[in-house]
Design an enzyme around this catalytic site. Structure first.
Site, PDB file in Angstrom:
ATOM      1  N   THR A  96     -14.724   1.516  -4.075  1.00 42.22           N
ATOM      2  CA  THR A  96     -13.915   1.389  -2.858  1.00 42.22           C
ATOM      3  C   THR A  96     -14.774   1.475  -1.596  1.00 42.22           C
ATOM      4  O   THR A  96     -14.610   0.690  -0.669  1.00 42.22           O
ATOM      5  CB  THR A  96     -12.842   2.509  -2.825  1.00 42.22           C
ATOM      6  OG1 THR A  96     -12.058   2.413  -4.016  1.00 42.22           O
ATOM      7  CG2 THR A  96     -11.944   2.377  -1.613  1.00 42.22           C
ATOM      8  N   GLU A 154       2.265  -6.467  -7.793  1.00 40.44           N
ATOM      9  CA  GLU A 154       1.653  -7.147  -6.642  1.00 40.44           C
ATOM     10  C   GLU A 154       1.782  -8.673  -6.753  1.00 40.44           C
ATOM     11  O   GLU A 154       1.996  -9.348  -5.746  1.00 40.44           O
ATOM     12  CB  GLU A 154       0.190  -6.706  -6.514  1.00 40.44           C
ATOM     13  CG  GLU A 154       0.107  -5.236  -6.105  1.00 40.44           C
ATOM     14  CD  GLU A 154      -1.279  -4.611  -6.246  1.00 40.44           C
ATOM     15  OE1 GLU A 154      -2.240  -5.333  -6.608  1.00 40.44           O
ATOM     16  OE2 GLU A 154      -1.394  -3.394  -5.997  1.00 40.44           O
ATOM     17  N   ARG A 208     -18.297  -5.746  -2.951  1.00 38.57           N
ATOM     18  CA  ARG A 208     -18.373  -4.753  -1.872  1.00 38.57           C
ATOM     19  C   ARG A 208     -19.809  -4.272  -1.669  1.00 38.57           C
ATOM     20  O   ARG A 208     -20.235  -4.006  -0.544  1.00 38.57           O
ATOM     21  CB  ARG A 208     -17.436  -3.583  -2.187  1.00 38.57           C
ATOM     22  CG  ARG A 208     -15.956  -3.955  -2.028  1.00 38.57           C
ATOM     23  CD  ARG A 208     -15.064  -2.934  -2.696  1.00 38.57           C
ATOM     24  NE  ARG A 208     -13.650  -3.097  -2.350  1.00 38.57           N
ATOM     25  CZ  ARG A 208     -12.681  -2.446  -2.968  1.00 38.57           C
ATOM     26  NH1 ARG A 208     -12.955  -1.603  -3.955  1.00 38.57           N
ATOM     27  NH2 ARG A 208     -11.421  -2.632  -2.606  1.00 38.57           N
ATOM     28  N   ARG A 237     -12.079  -5.520 -11.059  1.00 39.26           N
ATOM     29  CA  ARG A 237     -12.374  -4.275 -10.325  1.00 39.26           C
ATOM     30  C   ARG A 237     -13.865  -3.954 -10.417  1.00 39.26           C
ATOM     31  O   ARG A 237     -14.479  -3.529  -9.447  1.00 39.26           O
ATOM     32  CB  ARG A 237     -11.549  -3.109 -10.894  1.00 39.26           C
ATOM     33  CG  ARG A 237     -10.057  -3.216 -10.680  1.00 39.26           C
ATOM     34  CD  ARG A 237      -9.617  -2.782  -9.317  1.00 39.26           C
ATOM     35  NE  ARG A 237      -9.872  -1.369  -9.055  1.00 39.26           N
ATOM     36  CZ  ARG A 237      -9.419  -0.741  -7.961  1.00 39.26           C
ATOM     37  NH1 ARG A 237      -8.699  -1.386  -7.045  1.00 39.26           N
ATOM     38  NH2 ARG A 237      -9.702   0.523  -7.758  1.00 39.26           N
ATOM     39  N   TYR A 255       0.818  -1.214   0.000  1.00 33.35           N
ATOM     40  CA  TYR A 255       0.000   0.000   0.000  1.00 33.35           C
ATOM     41  C   TYR A 255       0.855   1.269   0.000  1.00 33.35           C
ATOM     42  O   TYR A 255       0.385   2.323   0.412  1.00 33.35           O
ATOM     43  CB  TYR A 255      -0.961  -0.012   1.184  1.00 33.35           C
ATOM     44  CG  TYR A 255      -2.228  -0.829   0.953  1.00 33.35           C
ATOM     45  CD1 TYR A 255      -3.041  -0.592  -0.163  1.00 33.35           C
ATOM     46  CD2 TYR A 255      -2.633  -1.807   1.850  1.00 33.35           C
ATOM     47  CE1 TYR A 255      -4.205  -1.319  -0.373  1.00 33.35           C
ATOM     48  CE2 TYR A 255      -3.800  -2.543   1.645  1.00 33.35           C
ATOM     49  CZ  TYR A 255      -4.585  -2.292   0.528  1.00 33.35           C
ATOM     50  OH  TYR A 255      -5.741  -3.003   0.323  1.00 33.35           O
ATOM     51  N   HIS A 301      -9.297  -6.767  -2.095  1.00 36.77           N
ATOM     52  CA  HIS A 301      -8.368  -5.904  -2.832  1.00 36.77           C
ATOM     53  C   HIS A 301      -8.205  -6.442  -4.245  1.00 36.77           C
ATOM     54  O   HIS A 301      -8.186  -7.662  -4.449  1.00 36.77           O
ATOM     55  CB  HIS A 301      -6.980  -5.887  -2.173  1.00 36.77           C
ATOM     56  CG  HIS A 301      -5.920  -5.355  -3.100  1.00 36.77           C
ATOM     57  ND1 HIS A 301      -5.743  -4.014  -3.305  1.00 36.77           N
ATOM     58  CD2 HIS A 301      -5.055  -5.998  -3.928  1.00 36.77           C
ATOM     59  CE1 HIS A 301      -4.779  -3.850  -4.218  1.00 36.77           C
ATOM     60  NE2 HIS A 301      -4.343  -5.029  -4.613  1.00 36.77           N
ATOM     61  N   PHE A 357      -5.252   7.765   6.498  1.00 36.86           N
ATOM     62  CA  PHE A 357      -5.744   6.446   6.904  1.00 36.86           C
ATOM     63  C   PHE A 357      -4.684   5.346   6.772  1.00 36.86           C
ATOM     64  O   PHE A 357      -4.969   4.174   7.006  1.00 36.86           O
ATOM     65  CB  PHE A 357      -6.995   6.065   6.096  1.00 36.86           C
ATOM     66  CG  PHE A 357      -6.805   6.064   4.597  1.00 36.86           C
ATOM     67  CD1 PHE A 357      -6.234   4.973   3.944  1.00 36.86           C
ATOM     68  CD2 PHE A 357      -7.194   7.162   3.833  1.00 36.86           C
ATOM     69  CE1 PHE A 357      -6.047   4.960   2.567  1.00 36.86           C
ATOM     70  CE2 PHE A 357      -7.013   7.167   2.449  1.00 36.86           C
ATOM     71  CZ  PHE A 357      -6.444   6.057   1.815  1.00 36.86           C
TER      72      PHE A 357
HETATM   73  P1  RTP Z   1      -7.723  -1.682  -2.686  1.00 40.52           P
HETATM   74  O1  RTP Z   1      -6.401  -1.046  -3.089  1.00 40.52           O
HETATM   75  O2  RTP Z   1      -7.728  -2.194  -1.277  1.00 40.52           O
HETATM   76  O3  RTP Z   1      -8.154  -2.690  -3.701  1.00 40.52           O
HETATM   77  O4  RTP Z   1      -8.863  -0.574  -2.713  1.00 40.52           O
HETATM   78  P2  RTP Z   1      -9.124   0.508  -3.849  1.00 40.52           P
HETATM   79  O5  RTP Z   1      -8.109   0.397  -4.944  1.00 40.52           O
HETATM   80  O6  RTP Z   1     -10.560   0.393  -4.227  1.00 40.52           O
HETATM   81  O7  RTP Z   1      -8.935   1.855  -3.046  1.00 40.52           O
HETATM   82  P3  RTP Z   1      -7.574   2.644  -2.724  1.00 40.52           P
HETATM   83  O8  RTP Z   1      -7.797   4.070  -3.075  1.00 40.52           O
HETATM   84  O9  RTP Z   1      -6.386   1.941  -3.314  1.00 40.52           O
HETATM   85  O10 RTP Z   1      -7.509   2.556  -1.139  1.00 40.52           O
HETATM   86  C1  RTP Z   1      -6.928   1.462  -0.494  1.00 40.52           C
HETATM   87  C2  RTP Z   1      -7.740   1.109   0.717  1.00 40.52           C
HETATM   88  O11 RTP Z   1      -7.632   2.154   1.677  1.00 40.52           O
HETATM   89  C3  RTP Z   1      -8.829   2.226   2.430  1.00 40.52           C
HETATM   90  N1  RTP Z   1      -9.326   3.579   2.403  1.00 40.52           N
HETATM   91  N2  RTP Z   1      -9.768   4.187   3.466  1.00 40.52           N
HETATM   92  N3  RTP Z   1     -10.794   6.122   5.270  1.00 40.52           N
HETATM   93  C4  RTP Z   1     -10.741   6.389   3.966  1.00 40.52           C
HETATM   94  O12 RTP Z   1     -11.148   7.432   3.505  1.00 40.52           O
HETATM   95  C5  RTP Z   1     -10.171   5.393   3.075  1.00 40.52           C
HETATM   96  N4  RTP Z   1      -9.971   5.546   1.783  1.00 40.52           N
HETATM   97  C6  RTP Z   1      -9.441   4.369   1.351  1.00 40.52           C
HETATM   98  C7  RTP Z   1      -9.845   1.298   1.810  1.00 40.52           C
HETATM   99  O13 RTP Z   1      -9.973   0.145   2.613  1.00 40.52           O
HETATM  100  C8  RTP Z   1      -9.242   0.977   0.461  1.00 40.52           C
HETATM  101  O14 RTP Z   1      -9.600  -0.315   0.035  1.00 40.52           O
HETATM  102 MG    MG Z   2      -6.045   0.354  -4.554  1.00 42.84          MG
END
Ligand code: RTP
Ligand code: MG
Length: 148
Positions: free
Chosen positions: A91, A126, A102, A85, A49, A115, A57
């Site tokens: 998200t 990854e 989700r 996706r 990450y 993820h 966060f």
């Molecule tokens: P992931 O990487 O886990 O597949 O999720 P994603 O691409 O849909 O979203 P991403 O922007 O990469 O964010 C990674 C993970 O961070 C957490 N998050 N928390 N509190 C918040 O505002 C916030 N925003 C993102 C989420 O668990 C997200 O999956």
């Molecule tokens: Mg992501």
């Protein structure tokens, strides 16, 4: 053929969603190329990450993803990165469409079940981060000609 990295997060493992999630990608027509139940180390979580390291966060995200076993997978198929996706949904589960993983199973953004890699570059990065090349298999499936 294109490959992506998908991972059932600790909340999905605890809530017994591994089977349903694997089943969705199987039924869609994608091919499982690698899988393992594992703990993510603090170091691996921070690398995985890394793009979010300046976000407020980040600490919570690393704590959560290391809090219990995850089910890490490599899936293969045409356009699998984008399609997976789409099947995961937005998200924030509150914004994810019904019918997505989700949207069907999640409630809050911090515990959003799954993820998935978001680009060809992140998929390659990854997969290499989580799997040895020997553990990503290449094999034929009899039903492929009914899919493509
Ligand atoms: P992931 O990487 O886990 O597949 O999720 P994603 O691409 O849909 O979203 P991403 O922007 O990469 O964010 C990674 C993970 O961070 C957490 N998050 N928390 N509190 C918040 O505002 C916030 N925003 C993102 C989420 O668990 C997200 O999956
Ligand atoms: Mg992501």
């Amino acid at each position: 053929m294109e490959k992506t990295f998908l991972m059932v997060k600790p909340d999905g493992v605890q809530r017994n969603l591994v089977g349903d999630i694997v089943s969705r990608f199987e039924k869609k027509g994608f091919k499982l190329a690698g899988a393992k139940l594992m703990y993510i180390s603090d170091e691996l979580a921070k690398t995985h990450y890394g793009e979010h390291k300046e976000r407020p966060f980040f600490g919570e995200l690393v704590d959560f993803i290391t809090s219990g076993p995850v089910f890490a997978m490599v899936w293969e198929g045409e356009e699998v990165i984008k399609t997976a996706r789409d099947m995961m949904g937005a998200t924030n589960p509150q914004e994810a469409a019904t019918g997505t993983i989700r949207g069907d199973f999640g409630v809050t953004v911090g515990k959003n079940i799954i993820h998935g890699s978001d680009s060809l570059e992140s998929a390659e990065r990854e997969i290499n981060l989580f799997f040895n090349s020997d553990d990503v298999l290449s094999y034929d499936k009899q039903d492929s000609s009914w899919i493509y």
